[in-house]
Design an enzyme around this catalytic site. Structure first.
Site, PDB file in Angstrom:
ATOM      1  N   HIS A 114      59.575  24.559  74.220  1.00 57.47           N
ATOM      2  CA  HIS A 114      60.396  25.154  73.155  1.00 57.47           C
ATOM      3  C   HIS A 114      61.336  26.188  73.794  1.00 57.47           C
ATOM      4  CE1 HIS A 114      61.086  27.697  69.547  1.00 57.47           C
ATOM      5  NE2 HIS A 114      60.686  26.666  68.827  1.00 57.47           N
ATOM      6  N   ASP A 155      51.933  27.916  75.748  1.00 60.04           N
ATOM      7  CA  ASP A 155      52.459  28.215  74.419  1.00 60.04           C
ATOM      8  C   ASP A 155      51.619  27.422  73.419  1.00 60.04           C
ATOM      9  OD1 ASP A 155      53.865  28.232  72.054  1.00 60.04           O
ATOM     10  OD2 ASP A 155      55.636  27.203  72.845  1.00 60.04           O
TER      11      ASP A 155
HETATM   12  N1  PMP Z   1      56.684  27.452  70.555  1.00 55.73           N
HETATM   13  C1  PMP Z   1      56.619  26.376  69.772  1.00 55.73           C
HETATM   14  C2  PMP Z   1      56.075  25.094  70.337  1.00 55.73           C
HETATM   15  C3  PMP Z   1      57.034  26.453  68.440  1.00 55.73           C
HETATM   16  O1  PMP Z   1      56.997  25.382  67.667  1.00 55.73           O
HETATM   17  C4  PMP Z   1      57.515  27.695  67.956  1.00 55.73           C
HETATM   18  C5  PMP Z   1      57.974  27.836  66.523  1.00 55.73           C
HETATM   19  N2  PMP Z   1      58.987  26.953  66.136  1.00 55.73           N
HETATM   20  C6  PMP Z   1      57.559  28.771  68.824  1.00 55.73           C
HETATM   21  C7  PMP Z   1      57.131  28.628  70.115  1.00 55.73           C
HETATM   22  C8  PMP Z   1      58.063  30.107  68.385  1.00 55.73           C
HETATM   23  O2  PMP Z   1      57.241  30.651  67.417  1.00 55.73           O
HETATM   24  P1  PMP Z   1      57.764  31.889  66.534  1.00 55.73           P
HETATM   25  O3  PMP Z   1      59.083  31.444  65.982  1.00 55.73           O
HETATM   26  O4  PMP Z   1      56.730  32.030  65.479  1.00 55.73           O
HETATM   27  O5  PMP Z   1      57.868  33.049  67.440  1.00 55.73           O
END
Ligand code: PMP
Length: 405
Positions: free
Chosen positions: A119, A196
């Site tokens: 991500h 993550d």
């Molecule tokens: N990593 C992954 C795999 C995610 O799906 C997300 C949320 N879309 C995040 C990190 C980031 O999370 P947040 O927006 O809650 O900080």
């Protein structure tokens, strides 16, 4: 096959929107009543700032905040409260790690191995840091069916590798890499392994004592809690060596004009007023999730995932991404419909009451690798049942009728 959900009635959103087919758990989970009530109970009957007051209400708020930390600790099977840092979410967790551990431990010429399915919350802080420091990014590629290519991954590891970043579950492909193997290989090479767990935490048990992982981040709002909280877990010997992330109140032992002494972990990493409400919602969400798991929620999600994969696979013009086997993936399925843009598809699905996400899902490098700008994504939570998948398939057929001639 008809799979009902015994959990659906726990979610007031479906009373407010009886026609809603919410297939977007990966963006954010819906909130069960008990989480909403726990938050309301604190706000109406327990509100006070923590780690400050010496009156009863403030002491009770502090106890509730630290009890929430203990719920997170138990969820991860971490040994001590000192290993759990409350942060606003997974993004904040990755930025924390890059700004503290990264700046302290990485030097020009070092290498970071990072999977191709990460991500942006992982890619952006670490690649930007690496560029500034002269650290080389090695991208670990995927197999044709969207799994981490373990041979290629191992081949990238060398004495120069200081860190491995591999997600515990892809938010696009649903891929759940074998963390034990990924971590063991990283450690053999002398590197640390951070993961993550923003998606994985909602679907799979993550036992930090059993896994060869050195740090892990996740967000409350994807595990049935509220927005605004999340946790970083890090091995205590690593965490204790880190400098503060932000500086201010609540994280100091003493301050003079000449010198500042910081508290120990985790408080040294939680400068300023804590988001107590979010932490309480986070813990309530985890308690709900634990109970759902004890009552078979993981098997429920897997049954729906199998059904979803099979039915999408049988639809004309639908291309499904990610591993075909449910053993290698979680209940997050991205797909395209031939000659229909995912945004158009999502709009037609919305007319059918189906909420899915469409776009690049904050994974542009992955989409570039897949050779497409965007996908539609259906993701499952404990509230979902077969009627949601029926509605999705109906909507896809409608879109095909309308757009493909
Ligand atoms: N990593 C992954 C795999 C995610 O799906 C997300 C949320 N879309 C995040 C990190 C980031 O999370 P947040 O927006 O809650 O900080």
């Amino acid at each position: 096959m008809s799979v009902p959900s015994p959990w659906r009635a726990d979610f007031p959103i479906f009373s407010a929107h009886p026609e809603l087919h919410y297939l977007d758990a990966a963006a954010t989970a819906q909130r069960p009543s008990e989480v909403i009530e726990a938050i309301g109970a604190f706000q109406s009957g327990g509100n006070a700032n923590v780690h400050r007051g010496i009156y009863r209400l403030a002491e009770d708020a502090t106890s509730a905040y630290e009890a929430a930390r203990d719920t997170v600790r138990a969820f991860l099977n971490a040994v001590s409260l000192q290993e759990i840092v409350f942060l606003p979410g997974a993004t904040a967790g990755m930025n924390f790690l890059a700004d503290t551990w990264g700046r302290q431990n990485l030097n020009s010429g070092d290498e970071i191995v990072i999977s191709e399915m990460e991500h942006h919350a992982v890619i952006v802080p670490w690649t930007e840091l690496a560029r500034g420091l002269g650290v080389k990014i090695q991208v670990a590629p995927l197999t044709a069916d969207g799994q981490l290519d373990m041979d290629a991954y191992r081949a990238l590891l060398s004495p120069k590798t200081k860190l491995v970043l591999v997600t515990a579950m892809s938010n696009v492909l649903g891929t759940a890499p074998d963390l034990a193997q990924v971590g063991a290989a990283a450690h053999e090479a002398g590197a640390l392994f951070f993961t993550d767990a923003a998606q994985a935490a909602a679907h799979a048990r993550l036992d930090v004592q059993a896994l060869p992982v050195d740090a892990l981040v996740f967000s409350s709002h994807k595990v049935y809690g509220d927005f605004g909280s999340g946790a970083l877990w890090m091995r205590p010997e690593q965490l204790a060596a880190l400098p503060p992330y932000q500086r201010g109140g609540s994280m100091i032992r003493s301050v003079s004009w000449e010198a500042v002494e910081y508290l120990d972990a985790p408080h040294r990493f939680e400068a300023g007023t804590a988001n107590v409400v979010a932490a309480i919602g986070f813990a309530a969400g985890l308690r709900y999730l634990e109970r759902a798991w004890a009552n078979g929620a993981q098997a429920h999600e897997t049954r729906l995932l199998e059904d979803l994969l099979e039915r999408l696979g049988a639809e004309e013009g639908v291309r499904v991404f990610g591993p075909p086997s449910t053993a290698a993936r979680g209940p997050i399925v991205s797909f395209t419909l031939e000659r229909v843009h995912p945004h158009d598809l999502a709009q037609v699905l919305d007319e059918h009451g189906v909420a899915v996400r469409a776009g690049h899902h904050c994974t542009q490098p992955l989409h570039r690798h897949l050779g497409i700008p965007a996908t539609a994504r259906a993701s499952i939570g404990v509230w979902n049942d077969s009627s949601d998948i029926d509605a999705l398939i109906e909507g896809i057929r409608d879109a095909r009728e309308r757009f493909v001639r």
